[in-house]
Design a protein around this motif. Sequence first.
Motif, short mmCIF file in Angstrom:
data_model
loop_
_atom_site.label_atom_id
_atom_site.label_comp_id
_atom_site.label_asym_id
_atom_site.label_seq_id
_atom_site.Cartn_x
_atom_site.Cartn_y
_atom_site.Cartn_z
N GLU A 26 7.22 7.66 11.88
CA GLU A 26 8.62 7.51 12.36
C GLU A 26 9.39 8.81 12.16
OE1 GLU A 26 10.08 4.87 13.69
OE2 GLU A 26 8.95 3.08 13.12
N LEU A 27 9.23 9.43 10.99
CA LEU A 27 9.91 10.69 10.71
C LEU A 27 9.42 11.79 11.65
CD1 LEU A 27 10.04 10.92 6.80
CD2 LEU A 27 11.86 10.28 8.35
N ALA A 28 8.12 11.85 11.85
CA ALA A 28 7.55 12.89 12.71
C ALA A 28 8.08 12.77 14.13
CB ALA A 28 6.02 12.81 12.70
N LYS A 29 8.21 11.55 14.64
CA LYS A 29 8.72 11.35 15.99
C LYS A 29 10.18 11.81 16.09
CE LYS A 29 7.56 6.95 16.41
NZ LYS A 29 7.37 5.62 17.02
N ALA A 30 10.97 11.54 15.05
CA ALA A 30 12.39 11.89 15.07
C ALA A 30 12.65 13.36 14.80
CB ALA A 30 13.15 11.03 14.06
N LEU A 31 11.76 14.00 14.02
CA LEU A 31 12.01 15.38 13.57
C LEU A 31 11.17 16.43 14.30
CD1 LEU A 31 11.99 14.65 9.72
CD2 LEU A 31 14.02 15.15 11.10
N ASN A 32 10.41 15.99 15.32
CA ASN A 32 9.46 16.91 15.97
C ASN A 32 8.48 17.43 14.92
OD1 ASN A 32 8.25 18.41 18.01
ND2 ASN A 32 9.61 20.17 17.73
N GLY A 33 7.88 16.49 14.20
CA GLY A 33 7.02 16.84 13.08
C GLY A 33 5.54 16.61 13.35
N GLU A 34 4.73 17.16 12.47
CA GLU A 34 3.29 16.94 12.47
C GLU A 34 2.88 16.59 11.04
OE1 GLU A 34 1.28 20.28 14.25
OE2 GLU A 34 2.20 19.92 16.21
N ILE A 35 1.86 15.77 10.90
CA ILE A 35 1.54 15.16 9.60
C ILE A 35 0.27 15.74 8.99
CG2 ILE A 35 0.93 12.99 8.46
CD1 ILE A 35 2.75 11.59 10.56
N ILE A 36 0.37 16.08 7.72
CA ILE A 36 -0.77 16.52 6.92
C ILE A 36 -1.07 15.41 5.93
CG2 ILE A 36 -1.60 18.22 5.25
CD1 ILE A 36 0.56 20.16 6.45
N SER A 37 -2.27 14.89 5.97
CA SER A 37 -2.63 13.84 5.02
C SER A 37 -2.70 14.41 3.61
CB SER A 37 -3.99 13.22 5.38
OG SER A 37 -4.44 12.38 4.33
N GLY A 61 0.33 9.47 18.95
CA GLY A 61 0.39 10.79 19.56
C GLY A 61 0.82 11.91 18.62
N ILE A 62 1.10 11.59 17.38
CA ILE A 62 1.51 12.61 16.41
C ILE A 62 0.26 13.29 15.83
CG2 ILE A 62 2.69 13.05 14.21
CD1 ILE A 62 4.60 12.21 16.43
#
Length: 314
Positions: A26-37, A61-62
């Motif tokens: 949710e944060l990545a979608k709102a902040l134009n983010g990408e996720i590192i596990s 899609g993130i």
Amino acid sequence: MMKEPTQKLVTVLGPTAVGKTKTSIELAKALNGEIISGDSMQIYRGMDIGTAKVTGDEMEGIPHYLINIKDPMERFSAAEFQTLATDLITDINRRGKVPIIAGGTGLYVKSVTHQYAFSEAKEDPEYRQKLEEIAEEEGPVQFHHRLETIDPKSYHVIHPNNVRRVIRALEVYYVTGEPLSASKDALPEHSPYNLVNIGLTMDREALYNRINKRVDLMMEDGLLEEAQRLYAAGVQECQSVQAIGYKEIYRLIENRVSFEDAVNELKLNSRRYAKRQLTWFRHQMEIDWFDMTTDRAEKIQKILQVVAGKLAEN
């Protein structure tokens, strides 16, 4: 010459089953983010169900990184995680996006957020093996007390259940004659990043119910079959299968416990792990905490406001 802006970094932390995966997306979608596990087990290929690994559909899609990068027989360390994650954070920032570390392996995450300088002291594999045997005999609490006189600072910082870290501290002292806390392993107080740590928590009974249900779902989804495949492939006596979710099922595969006992043991160990995670994060990191027991959508909006506000400060 203009100073390069401080790199942004957001973390989503908390105990197992609290909802870190969904929240980080949710944060990545709102902040134009990408996720590192930030999970020390999701790096392993073929260990999907027991690690509650995010699926392709769940990613929405993130881009996700540091998932499925190792074979289960390979070792992985916080130092290696730090190197890989730090490079990713730089790359994501350069592309104008926001890197988000999502996970519950505290030492891994903090090694990045505070750029932990890992000791370059020589290793002594023979002595380490001896320590591993002693730790097995004595149990984590009694073994942890070995640090009390030689390195009291590490004794108070390292949790008794983090046996591997206790072993490393004892090994560094044995090899160098100096305590780990006096070596290059000392943690800086401040992060080099424009850092926002978000912590998710939940009413204990609600969290424990989620953990129990998650284990039941794992069993329905084929955790036993996944563990059997790993076992048959010779993935035994290695770092990956010492994790909660596999060691209990391996005991079932080896006919050391019944199905019911293995499942109950997995639930109990997962609940205890969640409690340890919360304790670690509360003592080790400055975090903005959010109780996700109710009104999740509303809490997500509040988290977004906090993150956006703090990232805009620098």
